[in-house]
Every structure is written in structure tokens, then in C-alpha cells.
Scaffold this motif. Structure first.
Motif, mmCIF file in Angstrom:
data_model
loop_
_atom_site.group_PDB
_atom_site.id
_atom_site.type_symbol
_atom_site.label_atom_id
_atom_site.label_comp_id
_atom_site.label_asym_id
_atom_site.label_seq_id
_atom_site.Cartn_x
_atom_site.Cartn_y
_atom_site.Cartn_z
ATOM 1 N N THR A 13 0.812 -1.225 0.000
ATOM 2 C CA THR A 13 0.000 0.000 0.000
ATOM 3 C C THR A 13 0.845 1.274 0.000
ATOM 4 O OG1 THR A 13 -1.854 -1.131 1.067
ATOM 5 C CG2 THR A 13 -1.805 1.274 1.222
ATOM 6 N N GLN A 17 0.805 4.117 -2.983
ATOM 7 C CA GLN A 17 0.526 5.525 -2.679
ATOM 8 C C GLN A 17 1.679 6.429 -3.104
ATOM 9 O OE1 GLN A 17 -0.355 5.276 1.511
ATOM 10 N NE2 GLN A 17 -2.550 5.029 1.168
ATOM 11 N N VAL A 50 -6.327 7.629 -5.320
ATOM 12 C CA VAL A 50 -4.909 7.287 -5.367
ATOM 13 C C VAL A 50 -4.694 5.805 -5.613
ATOM 14 C CG1 VAL A 50 -4.226 9.193 -3.896
ATOM 15 C CG2 VAL A 50 -4.825 7.014 -2.850
ATOM 16 N N ASP A 51 -5.695 4.949 -5.275
ATOM 17 C CA ASP A 51 -5.493 3.520 -5.478
ATOM 18 C C ASP A 51 -5.934 3.069 -6.868
ATOM 19 O OD1 ASP A 51 -8.160 3.870 -5.113
ATOM 20 O OD2 ASP A 51 -8.453 2.195 -3.750
#
Length: 590
Positions: A13, A17, A50-51
Motif C-alpha cells: 500500500t 501511494q 490514489v489507489d
């Protein structure tokens, strides 16, 4: 040899990001940039979550040429004609630290911006410390959680293996697994209700590895019941009895087979709180409306307080007794048939003055086409099938205490994976035909997972015997190994898809508790660990069948062999860590 540097554990993650911010020209720690975004959050400068800018690859086919991909559709929203400026490409490749995976290169192709990870450096970083940081959640949390399982409460009589339904057994296993996951994240967890020690239901649960709290058979909650009754009698939501009003006015009985049994039992239950002017009633609809509690059935209405309800609330008070300074989160884990009844209990507790946050984990039904089994019969069936399958494979070896323990654990694994591998809100359909069997090698379920875990133990037993004979050297420190020797695609799959992401998988149950809104229900994602272990076992089995780990005892082959052993030792720890959340001890030999 690779130089191993101390740094933050690698995480997927934070990598995604950081890549997203780099692609947009903003860094998480830049002035005005927000670094605490969660999945689906939007960067105001670009307007896209953002993902969604980057995707982690996981299939063997795609991992042959990329590890992360920013699709062309995303690039077109950021740059003219989707052309990534050289300065942006440089910024992407310069990312490092803060859990970001080391990067090796990038290129723009038809499908988008491909990114390749420095695999040798990643192996070194993960395996340098024995991968212990990857076996625990990335974030340790604090808080108190009470896990309440209505299936184990007296109604009015206590549960027994012969009366426990498969749907109720599912809720018990979901509750048990949820508690293990939350404890791993740092929460203090207590269970409700307490059960009489030495009871048949406790012996049954121990067979499945469930460690539920017990009290002496002489234990009584009478004093707490009196206090609960007094609190309800003095509640601002209490209503005076009206002539001609039916029992439980405004409330429905629980639905489904289990609910029908509960309704029949309630007809014979003595009402409590009987006073001169009538029975004790509480307006549950006012409770959730006036206190702003979303997600409750609007038909709850006015409820007549029954003895079993007071007993239930007294058990909840006992489980939450230590929560004096801070409020607890209470998770009611129930079958869908019991949801309405449990909403009544939750609102009665609230009406009595309890201020704890209450969330409902609702489990779908368990279906057995063509037959109807109790939990006890289901366990007996699976145990018999497991013994038959073991005898067919291992013959006369299957006898004695050791094999009894193996069959017990394998039976528990079979049942847990059958009832936990499906999203808890969805129904589960079981094949419980007696002529069927439990496969010891098929690529599905708990037996397959336990079998592959045992293969790792067998591998290391063989290696240790080779060390004792002087054939192989001891596994050295990671700094003494050249991890560029790990070129097999299966090795990268095991690291990139399993060893690195596991800690973030463990974070998910705690993150679910943090989610606000959406009503009383909460999804804990209890299926994730089982699915993870099955997928891991498929990829490990494919790798193990293809690669001969313990090669010839030749010095020029030792580096690659020792790199593989170090990786597989971390994989063994991964199996143990994941199985621990299911209360399944590893089988070391099959």
C-alpha cells in the motif's frame, strides 16, 4: 553478495501511494500534501482515487514483464497523449524508503506504464531478519472488543452439540477467528457468554480448537440480572403496560428455522419485571431514533422483556465489566435468522444505559441439500471421512495417539475452511453426502493447506539430516547470500503475493471497525485468511513440484539452495502465523 540495509518493512500500500503521488508530481510529505489517505481517497489535484492510478500485478503471466502497472487510461487523464515526461519517470524511479519496494526500471508500453521491482534487493530486504516483521500487522492498535455469540446463550437452556445448528456453528467459528485477528492487532478481546466448564458444548468446541471462556458450573449471574432488570425498569424508554396489548408488541420473532425454535421456546419463558401495573415493556424504536443509531429495523417497536433477554444482557455486562474508563466495541456475531432478535437485545442493552458501540456481524445460512445435520453430526461425518481418507492413503500406519491428533486437527481444518472461506454474509452450501470423502491432495480447503504446510516441515527435516551428515552447510546470515540466484518465477510469486502482503491482510479486520457509517452491520472479511492460505498452497505446491530444492551437495550450488531454504523457512513461518489465527496447529508430518 547483496548489502542488506536496515529499513522499514516493504509494504504494497505505501508503495502504491508513493507511486501515485510521484506520478502526479506531489509527494506525501510535501507541503499541502496529505499522507494519510485510505483506499479510494481522492487527490484534489488530479481528481482520481490514489489507489486507481497503479495496480499491483499478481498473475504469473503479467509478473513476467511487470510488477506494477499504471494503465493507459489513467495516464491519458494526467498527460497529453499519455506521454509520461522524463522528469516524472525519474521521480518515480527515485522513490525509496518508507516501506516502498526498491525499483529497477520502468517503460511505457501499449497497456500503460510498466514498473519492475528490484527483485534481488526485495528478497534481501524481506529475508534479512527472518521476515518476522511480515508476520504481524503493520499497525498495532489499542482498544477493547467484546465478541458476543448469541448462538451460545441459553434460550432458556444452554446449547449442546446435539442442538447446535450448522448456521450457529458458523457464527461460533467466525467469532473465534475474528477474536484471534483482533488480538493479533493489539486489541483486548473478551468473549460472551461464558460457558460452564466441563459441559458437552465446551468439549465439542475444544475438538474444533475453539478456546471459549468458562466459569464453574455453580456460577450465577443472578445479581447482574437484577441490576439489568432495575436499569430497564428505570429506563426513559420504558412504556407502561396497556390493556389488550400482545406480548412483544411491535416486534417480530426471529425468522427461519432457528428463529422458529426460539419463538417456541419464548412461549414457555416466564416474563420478568412483572409489576403491579403489568409487564415490563421497552420502546426500542425510540432508542435508536432518539440516539441516532442507524441501520436498525424500523419495525422493532415495543418489546416485552423476557427472562432470557435479561440473562443475555447480564452476560454482556459481565464481558464488558472491565471497560471502566473507555467504551468497548461490541461485535454481535449472529446468523441471519437471529438478526432481528439480536437487534432487540442490542437496543434493550442501550435502553438499560450501556453506551458501548455495538456492531452486527451477520452470517448467511448454511445449506445441506438433501439432508439436515446438527453440528455434532457434521463433525462426526467429517471425522469419519478424514479417517477413511487417511487409511486409504497410509494404510496400517493410521493408529495410535499421534494419528488421532492428526485426524482431529485435519477434521477441524476441513470444517473451518468449509465454513470460513466464504464471505460471512453469503450462504454456504456443504456437500455432506456420506458416500463422499475428504481429499488429502485436492487443491481446495483445509486439508490441502495442512498438507502443504507439512511438506515444508518434511523438507527441513531432510535438510537437517543432510547437515548432520556433513552434506550441506548451515543457512548463513542473509548478508552472506546472493539473492539474485532466485530467478524462478514461482519464487517471486511467493514473496510478492504472499510474504510481503500478509501483514496488510492482517490489518483489515481492525480497519473494518474504524469504518464509520453504513449502519449497524459491519463486514470483518473473515474469509480472507482462508482464501489467502488456499491460494498460497496452490502456488507453493506448483513451485515445489517443479523445483528440486535440495540439490546435489556441490559447493557451487549451495548459494541458490540456501537462498531458497531461507525463503521457504520464512514461508513456513507465514503458514504458522496464518494458521494461528484459525487456531490450527501445524501438522509436521504426513
Amino acid at each position: 553478495m547483496e548489502k542488506i540495509e536496515e529499513s522499514s518493512p516493504l509494504r504494497i500500500t505505501p508503495t502504491v501511494q508513493a507511486l501515485s503521488f510521484a506520478l502526479r508530481g506531489k509527494r506525501p510529505n510535501a507541503p499541502g500534501a496529505h499522507s494519510g489517505r485510505g483506499p479510494g481517497d481522492v487527490d484534489k489535484s488530479g481528481g482520481e482515487p490514489v489507489d486507481k492510478l497503479w495496480f499491483k500485478e499478481s498473475s504469473a503471466k503479467n509478473l513476467r514483464n511487470r510488477d506494477f502497472l499504471s494503465p493507459t487510461t489513467m495516464l491519458n487523464t494526467l498527460y497529453a497523449d499519455g506521454q509520461v515526461p522524463p522528469t516524472v519517470m525519474s521521480r518515480v524511479l527515485s522513490l525509496r524508503g518508507g516501506g516502498v519496494l526498491p525499483l529497477a526500471g520502468a517503460e511505457v508500453m501499449g497497456e500503460g506504464l510498466r514498473l519492475r521491482v528490484d527483485r534481488a534487493a526485495s528478497f534481501g530486504a524481506v529475508l534479512a531478519g527472518g521476515a518476522s516483521e511480515y508476520m504481524k500487522p503493520s499497525v498495532q492498535r489499542q482498544g477493547r472488543v467484546v465478541i458476543n455469540c448469541p448462538a451460545l446463550h441459553p434460550k432458556p437452556h444452554g446449547p449442546s452439540p446435539a442442538t447446535l445448528t450448522l448456521g450457529q456453528l458458523r457464527t461460533v467459528l467466525v467469532a473465534d477467528h475474528t477474536g484471534a485477528l483482533l488480538r493479533r492487532q493489539g486489541f483486548t478481546v473478551s468473549y460472551c457468554p461464558v460457558l460452564p466448564e466441563g459441559s458437552d458444548v465446551m468439549a465439542f468446541l475444544h475438538t474444533l480448537g475453539v478456546d471459549w471462556p468458562t466459569v464453574p458450573a455453580s456460577w450465577s449471574g443472578a445479581q447482574r440480572e437484577e441490576r439489568v432488570q432495575e436499569a430497564l425498569a428505570g429506563s426513559p424508554y420504558r412504556e407502561e403496560d396497556e390493556p389488550g396489548r400482545g406480548r412483544g408488541g411491535g416486534g417480530r420473532a426471529s425468522r427461519g428455522e432457528e428463529g422458529e425454535e426460539e419463538e417456541e421456546e419464548e412461549e414457555d419463558v416466564e416474563q420478568v419485571g412483572r409489576e403491579k401495573d403489568g409487564v415490563l415493556r421497552v420502546n426500542l424504536k425510540r432508542v435508536f431514533q432518539e440516539e441516532g443509531l442507524a441501520g436498525y429495523d424500523p419495525s422493532l417497536g415495543t418489546c416485552t422483556v423476557q427472562r432470557d433477554s435479561v440473562s443475555h444482557l447480564a452476560q454482556l455486562e459481565h464481558a464488558a465489566a472491565d471497560c471502566t474508563e473507555t467504551m468497548a466495541t461490541v461485535l454481535h456475531v449472529m446468523s441471519c435468522q437471529d438478526e432481528f432478535r439480536q437487534q432487540q437485545i442490542a437496543m434493550l442493552w442501550r435502553a438499560s444505559g450501556a453506551k458501548h458501540t455495538q456492531r452486527h456481524v451477520v452470517c448467511g445460512p448454511v445449506k445441506t441439500p438433501g439432508t439436515n445435520l446438527t453440528a455434532e453430526q457434521y463433525l462426526q461425518l467429517r471425522r469419519g471421512q478424514m479417517k477413511d481418507a487417511s487409511e486409504m492413503k497410509y494404510g496400517d500406519q493410521v493408529e495410535g495417539r499421534t494419528w488421532d491428533d492428526i485426524i482431529r486437527v485435519m477434521t477441524s481444518a476441513t470444517i473451518r475452511f468449509e465454513l470460513l472461506s466464504t464471505v460471512h454474509t453469503s450462504p454456504v452450501t456443504l456437500d455432506v453426502q456420506r458416500e463422499g470423502g475428504v481429499s488429502t491432495k485436492g487443491p481446495r480447503g483445509g486439508v490441502f493447506v495442512m498438507y502443504n504446510c507439512a511438506r515444508l516441515h518434511t523438507l527441513f527435516d531432510s535438510y537437517e539430516r543432510g547437515v548432520e551428515k556433513g552434506l550441506y552447510p548451515e543457512i548463513p546470515e542473509a548478508s552472506q547470500l546472493d539473492f539474485s540466484a532466485l530467478k524462478e518465477e514461482g519464487e517471486w510469486i511467493l514473496l510478492f503475493n504472499y510474504l510481503i502482503p500478509f501483514s496488510e491482510l492482517l490489518d483489515q479486520s481492525g480497519q473494518s471497525l474504524d469504518c464509520e457509517g453504513g449502519g449497524a452491520r459491519v463486514n470483518i472479511k473473515t474469509e480472507q485468511v482462508c482464501k489467502f492460505l488456499v491460494a498460497l498452497s496452490k502456488d507453493f505446491s506448483s513451485y515445489y513440484n517443479r523445483v528440486h530444492v535440495l540439490g546435489e551437495p556441490l559447493p557451487h550450488l549451495f548459494n541458490q539452495m540456501l537462498c531458497r531454504l531461507r525463503m521457504l523457512r520464512a514461508l513456513t513461518d507465514l503458514y504458522h502465523s496464518a494458521l494461528e489465527t484459525l487456531h490450527l496447529p501445524p501438522i509436521r508430518q504426513l
